[in-house]
Design an enzyme around this catalytic site. Structure first.
Site, mmCIF file in Angstrom:
data_model
loop_
_atom_site.group_PDB
_atom_site.id
_atom_site.type_symbol
_atom_site.label_atom_id
_atom_site.label_comp_id
_atom_site.label_asym_id
_atom_site.label_seq_id
_atom_site.Cartn_x
_atom_site.Cartn_y
_atom_site.Cartn_z
ATOM 1 N N LYS A 25 -0.583 -12.558 -13.811
ATOM 2 C CA LYS A 25 -0.539 -13.543 -14.895
ATOM 3 C C LYS A 25 -1.405 -13.080 -16.070
ATOM 4 O O LYS A 25 -0.953 -13.076 -17.217
ATOM 5 C CB LYS A 25 -1.043 -14.889 -14.352
ATOM 6 N N ARG A 42 -6.539 -21.054 -14.317
ATOM 7 C CA ARG A 42 -5.357 -20.631 -13.558
ATOM 8 C C ARG A 42 -5.695 -19.436 -12.674
ATOM 9 O O ARG A 42 -6.313 -18.490 -13.138
ATOM 10 C CB ARG A 42 -4.231 -20.237 -14.521
ATOM 11 N N GLY A 75 0.068 -20.572 -2.018
ATOM 12 C CA GLY A 75 -0.977 -20.669 -0.984
ATOM 13 C C GLY A 75 -2.343 -20.527 -1.619
ATOM 14 O O GLY A 75 -3.360 -20.879 -1.042
ATOM 15 N N MET A 102 -5.010 -21.301 -5.000
ATOM 16 C CA MET A 102 -5.365 -22.530 -5.701
ATOM 17 C C MET A 102 -4.319 -22.884 -6.760
ATOM 18 O O MET A 102 -3.753 -22.022 -7.396
ATOM 19 C CB MET A 102 -6.702 -22.359 -6.394
ATOM 20 N N ARG A 158 6.961 -12.965 -16.255
ATOM 21 C CA ARG A 158 6.919 -12.039 -15.107
ATOM 22 C C ARG A 158 8.352 -11.646 -14.782
ATOM 23 O O ARG A 158 9.294 -12.326 -15.209
ATOM 24 C CB ARG A 158 6.262 -12.682 -13.900
ATOM 25 N N HIS A 214 22.178 -8.548 24.123
ATOM 26 C CA HIS A 214 23.509 -7.926 24.088
ATOM 27 C C HIS A 214 24.366 -8.533 22.988
ATOM 28 O O HIS A 214 24.952 -7.836 22.168
ATOM 29 C CB HIS A 214 24.186 -8.093 25.461
ATOM 30 N N SER A 274 22.294 14.305 17.922
ATOM 31 C CA SER A 274 22.332 12.987 17.314
ATOM 32 C C SER A 274 21.283 12.162 18.051
ATOM 33 O O SER A 274 21.334 12.043 19.277
ATOM 34 C CB SER A 274 23.720 12.379 17.477
ATOM 35 N N CYS A 324 22.206 8.026 15.363
ATOM 36 C CA CYS A 324 23.103 6.899 15.530
ATOM 37 C C CYS A 324 22.210 5.816 16.121
ATOM 38 O O CYS A 324 21.047 6.035 16.363
ATOM 39 C CB CYS A 324 24.267 7.250 16.434
ATOM 40 N N TYR A 348 22.375 13.314 8.288
ATOM 41 C CA TYR A 348 23.027 12.027 8.095
ATOM 42 C C TYR A 348 22.395 10.939 8.948
ATOM 43 O O TYR A 348 21.691 11.229 9.911
ATOM 44 C CB TYR A 348 24.528 12.124 8.413
HETATM 45 P P1 ADP Z 1 1.582 -21.379 -11.202
HETATM 46 O O1 ADP Z 1 1.140 -19.980 -10.924
HETATM 47 O O2 ADP Z 1 1.556 -22.260 -10.023
HETATM 48 O O3 ADP Z 1 2.852 -21.424 -11.981
HETATM 49 P P2 ADP Z 1 0.234 -21.777 -13.702
HETATM 50 O O4 ADP Z 1 -1.169 -21.346 -13.912
HETATM 51 O O5 ADP Z 1 1.267 -20.910 -14.278
HETATM 52 O O6 ADP Z 1 0.450 -22.013 -12.152
HETATM 53 O O7 ADP Z 1 0.314 -23.229 -14.340
HETATM 54 C C1 ADP Z 1 0.941 -24.364 -13.859
HETATM 55 C C2 ADP Z 1 1.614 -25.093 -14.998
HETATM 56 O O8 ADP Z 1 0.694 -25.410 -16.024
HETATM 57 C C3 ADP Z 1 2.687 -24.255 -15.667
HETATM 58 O O9 ADP Z 1 3.753 -25.064 -15.994
HETATM 59 C C4 ADP Z 1 2.004 -23.732 -16.889
HETATM 60 O O10 ADP Z 1 2.908 -23.431 -17.891
HETATM 61 C C5 ADP Z 1 1.093 -24.894 -17.268
HETATM 62 N N1 ADP Z 1 -0.085 -24.418 -18.000
HETATM 63 C C6 ADP Z 1 -0.989 -23.534 -17.581
HETATM 64 N N2 ADP Z 1 -1.913 -23.303 -18.530
HETATM 65 C C7 ADP Z 1 -1.592 -24.072 -19.576
HETATM 66 C C8 ADP Z 1 -2.155 -24.269 -20.884
HETATM 67 N N3 ADP Z 1 -3.234 -23.591 -21.265
HETATM 68 N N4 ADP Z 1 -1.551 -25.133 -21.703
HETATM 69 C C9 ADP Z 1 -0.442 -25.795 -21.310
HETATM 70 N N5 ADP Z 1 0.128 -25.672 -20.110
HETATM 71 C C10 ADP Z 1 -0.424 -24.802 -19.251
HETATM 72 MG MG MG Z 2 3.190 -20.331 -13.586
#
Ligand code: ADP
Ligand code: MG
Ligand code: MG
Length: 885
Positions: free
Chosen positions: A27, A97, A106, A108, A349, A465, A775, A842, A862
């Protein structure tokens, strides 16, 4: 130079880059990249993954320099935004984030609107002039922070919100007023204190460090640890933390938030695809609170689109789409927010996609000049193709799942239930579609398995089987379905939920998911579209290893050729013996005590075998065909059920007792290691002689009458010593020469062996003095190297894999360290004696991508696999070849 812990991005610049994912996480690296190519990204900074690693090395303490770096970077954001973090009049709010190298559910969750408290909320009200918005943001922040940072049970606060809505008689969040939200903030804080004995932090700095600590802390939570284990992600990687200034999609009707893909992720079609919600924040779109609207009319919709509601933003977004695709040269998955008519990018991404989409996008991008052919080939994962090569259930159709078993062999089929192989065959003959349901299957059931649309067994694992044979046939199979109780006597089975399915009732199997459904669920057929063909053309440009198929019938051979097989690597002649007409002759041979009687029976089988081989050679015109002489122990051909024994005694005019006596005498404690393979050929030479004659006559006839060029490859199974091969080869050569002379044509032939016993691998240099090809029968080689019987492994092998005692099921993916070492060694030894010796494998590993790549590395000529896996093996071989360079 001192280590740098924080990387800034914003205002058309960034300290990081897309290729710094290891340090900044996915990210963070992409936020930096988008910012530096001039896209509108709210400014922010990324705390590196190295901080996470240090944090755990030093007893959960941060590096000393971190606090100052964070403070300095926060100042930069403040300067750009003209707001101050924690300020009463004009406060800056941020999101915190998490973001590891690989996307990791899984970990935060994100905290939005951080920096709000009873004072700063007043500043937001003054700035935005919108009290309702300010308190909505505030209550969201308290909810999220309590959940992800403080570990408060989510339901308690959710419940308070629901209560509020009920009191006010509204259904949607949008029905609540500023006063309602304000009241809820107070209620939330009180509930948090009551529950946790801890006050909600008012100090924005405390909030910020609390959230940063929670992200790093979440790297070691149980969910994340489990996810990493399942996906082979090392704990040393660590996660990064992104702190980014907030933009608001929830400040009114000129605001919105959404997600988009630069191309359709399910079909791959080249149009902009996305959804958004007006006046909403963050994950509202995916949370399903309201129905999102499409961004445009690339698909029909009754809702107004972003293109219509916010044309300027939309047009800018379309430009960004183009910029990003040109920049990343791949389909992107985007997050965006519109604040007061201004568009912001929050994430990009490489987008996840279905198999058909992966192929279409790769091929299209080559045509568009975005990527080269090699990149296109590498963009499609071999294992993904499996999805494509079998029909699948119509995703829109309703289904009634009554039981779940193992997804043993992919595909989706419906048919009426039968409980015996003979019934399956009989019903199929009159054009009925049937599903063969057995407690488990045995070699005797093969004809029924062939005739059925699909197979359902109550017992047995992924390598039982039923599973192995079904995959070989490319037939849908759900195995080991413990949810059903099969009762042959009443010709019915009962599902765990009490549903009783009787003979003749229609069910549907989904072999990709292991599901059993009542009734016929419609399917969508295999679609090997033009794009698939184009991709496979590219694949063949780069591939150096050949791909053959395991096929026992002309039908299988034909399917395999359509999938691009370049020969047959394994034809198992015994499968031809189970046919109703032939099994009688086979049994007659087995029951004959004298050579004469056996030869009489074999003479009946011979023309049928010859016919089989003619069919195969014809289908594989000009391509190599390897035929294995009889391999399984003879008892597999004798009946087991009382009724069948009686029937056999009548047709053969032998007493039931005599048959039972024979069955007893053929009983073995360990048939896998018993009287089978070349050991049969040594003790009953007449069997192999008949087969060799059938092969050579078939070849000579086609060469003589139809001008074919055929070099049959005669393969002798289960060789342990050179002497065995010497004896059998001598016999075979004599017959070949006799047949060739009789037909008066020139036909070359090769005689080789399967290497499936460790002793053969260890003495491969000596065996190669006789063998003209090897083989590797990696199924049996795995059994004999590990000293474990596949049929009995179900009791412990799954446990081994689950508990990491074995990294993988060695019958699915070749054990490269052990079995692979033997294969590699045998190749080297064999080549030492006979430099041009042909080498292949095989066995089911020939269709497993990892194993195929291994085979390429050790220089096999092969691999051979079941027809439906041929494209997978071709793609894997191309990946291996490209990885080499
Ligand atoms: P995830 O990896 O679970 O997608 P994100 O960090 O991308 O978590 O964020 C979750 C949501 O919050 C997403 O919809 C993202 O676009 C929104 N978001 C994250 N940061 C901001 C921000 N600075 N302003 C507005 N929306 C945000
Ligand atoms: Mg996201
Ligand atoms: Mg999420």
């Amino acid at each position: 130079m001192a280590q740098k812990f924080v990387y800034f991005f914003g205002n058309g610049e960034a300290e990081g880059r897309a290729d710094m994912k290891n340090l900044l996480g996915g990210k963070g690296a992409n936020l930096a990249e988008m910012s530096s190519i001039g896209l509108p990204v709210p400014p922010g900074f990324t705390i590196t993954t190295e901080v996470c690693t240090e944090f755990y090395k030093n007893n959960q303490a941060y590096p000393e320099a971190l606090a100052a770096e964070v403070a300095a970077n926060l100042k930069k954001i403040e300067a750009l935004m003209g707001r101050t973090f924690g300020d009463a009049q004009n406060p800056l709010l941020v999101s915190v984030r998490s973001g590891a190298r690989a996307s990791m559910p899984g970990m935060m969750d994100t905290v939005l609107n951080l920096g709000l408290n009873d004072t700063t909320v007043q500043g937001i009200i003054a700035q935005s002039g919108d009290e309702r918005f300010a308190y909505d943001a505030y209550r969201r922040f308290v909810q999220m922070y309590a959940d992800v940072v403080m570990g408060m049970e989510k339901e308690i606060l959710d419940h308070l919100l629901e209560q509020k809505k009920e009191q006010k008689g509204v259904h949607l969040d949008t029905g609540l007023t500023a006063a309602d939200w304000k009241d809820l903030v107070a209620q939330f804080k009180k509930a948090i204190f009551d529950e946790l004995g801890q006050a909600f932090p008012e100090d924005p700095q405390e909030q910020l460090w609390g959230a940063i600590g929670a992200v790093f802390g979440s790297w070691m939570n149980q969910r994340a640890i489990t996810y990493r284990k399942l996906n082979n992600i090392p704990a040393e990687w660590g996660t990064a933390v992104n702190v980014q200034s907030m933009v608001f999609g929830n400040m009114g009707d000129d605001c919105a938030t959404g997600v988009a893909f630069t191309r359709d992720p399910s079909t791959g079609e080249n149009y902009f695809y996305g959804e958004f919600l007006v006046n909403a924040q963050g994950e509202d779109v995916v949370a399903g609170i309201r129905t999102p609207q499409p961004i445009n009319r690339s698909k029909p919709t009754t809702l107004p689109t972003m293109e219509e509601l916010m044309p300027e933003c939309y047009n800018q977004f379309v430009e960004i789409r183009e910029t990003l695709e040109k920049h990343y040269k791949d389909m992107q998955d985007l997050e965006f927010t519109i604040e007061k008519g201004k568009l912001f990018m929050l994430q990009t991404r490489n987008g996840k996609r279905t198999a058909p989409a992966a192929i279409k996008i790769a091929v299209d991008m080559v045509k568009e000049g975005l990527i080269d052919e090699k990149t296109a080939v590498l963009r499609v994962a071999p294992s993904q193709l499996d999805q494509l090569l079998h029909p699948s259930l119509d995703p829109k159709a309703p289904k009634n799942v009554i039981a779940k078993g193992l997804p043993a062999s992919p595909g989706a089929v419906s048919g009426s239930v039968v409980f015996t192989a003979d019934e399956a065959e009989a019903e199929a003959k009159i054009g009925k579609k049937v599903i063969l349901v057995r407690i488990e299957t045995s070699p005797e059931d093969i004809h029924g398995m062939h005739a059925a649309q699909g197979i359902l067994t109550a017992r047995g694992g992924m390598t039982s089987h039923a599973a192995v044979v079904a995959r070989g046939m490319g037939k849908c199979c759900v195995a080991g379905c413990g949810d059903i109780k099969v009762d042959y006597a009443s010709e019915s089975f009962t599902a765990k939920n009490g549903v009783v399915v009787k003979k003749g009732d229609v069910i549907t199997l989904d072999g990709s998911k292991g599901e059993v459904m009542l009734g016929a669920v419609p399917t969508v057929p295999v679609q090997l579209t033009g794009d698939f063909g184009l991709l496979m053309e590219l694949v063949d440009k780069f591939r150096t290893m050949k791909v053959r198929t395991n096929a026992d019938t002309p039908h299988d051979a034909k399917v395999a050729r359509e999938f691009g097989a370049e020969g047959i690597g394994l034809c198992r002649t015994e499968h031809m013996f189970f046919d109703a007409e032939r099994i009688a002759a086979v049994r007659e041979m087995i029951l004959s005590e004298e050579l004469e009687g056996r030869e009489r029976a074999l003479a009946k089988i011979m023309p049928m075998q010859k016919g089989d081989f003619i069919g195969l050679f014809r289908e594989m015109k000009g391509l190599p065909v390897t035929i294995r002489l009889l391999d399984p122990p003879l008892h597999e051909f004798l009946p087991q059920e009382e009724r069948d024994i009686l029937e056999l005694s009548q047709t053969m005019k032998v007493t039931v007792n005599a048959i039972k006596h024979k069955i007893d005498s053929l009983h073995e404690f360990n048939p896998m290691l018993g009287h089978r393979g070349c050991r049969l050929g040594i003790t009953f030479p007449e069997i192999y002689n008949m087969q060799v004659r059938a092969i050579m006559e078939a070849a000579c006839e086609l060469v003589k009458n139809e001008g074919f060029s055929i070099v049959p490859e005669i393969m002798i199974p289960l060789i342990a010593t050179t002497k065995e091969l010497q004896v059998l080869k001598q016999n075979a050569v004599a017959i070949c020469e006799e047949v060739i002379a009789a037909y008066g044509v020139k036909v070359e032939y090769l005689i080789g062996t399967m290497i499936e016993l460790p002793r053969a691998a260890l003495t491969a240099d000596d065996i190669a003095t006789e063998a003209e090809f090897f083989s590797f029968g990696t199924n049996d080689l795995t059994q004999t190297t590990f000293g474990l019987s596949r049929d009995d492994a179900g009791k412990f092998l799954p446990f081994y894999v689950e508990n990491g005692i074995l990294p993988e099921d060695p019958f699915v993916s070749l054990d490269q360290t052990g079995v692979g070492k033997l294969v590699k060694m045998a190749c080297e030894l064999g080549r030492g004696t006979r430099p041009k010796i042909k080498l292949g494998i095989c066995g089911e590993h020939g269709g497993d991508p990892e194993s195929v790549i291994f085979c390429h590395k050790i220089g096999l000529d092969y691999v051979s696999c079941s027809p439906f896996r041929v494209p997978i093996a071709r793609l894997a071989a191309a990946h291996a070849a490209l990885g080499d360079k």
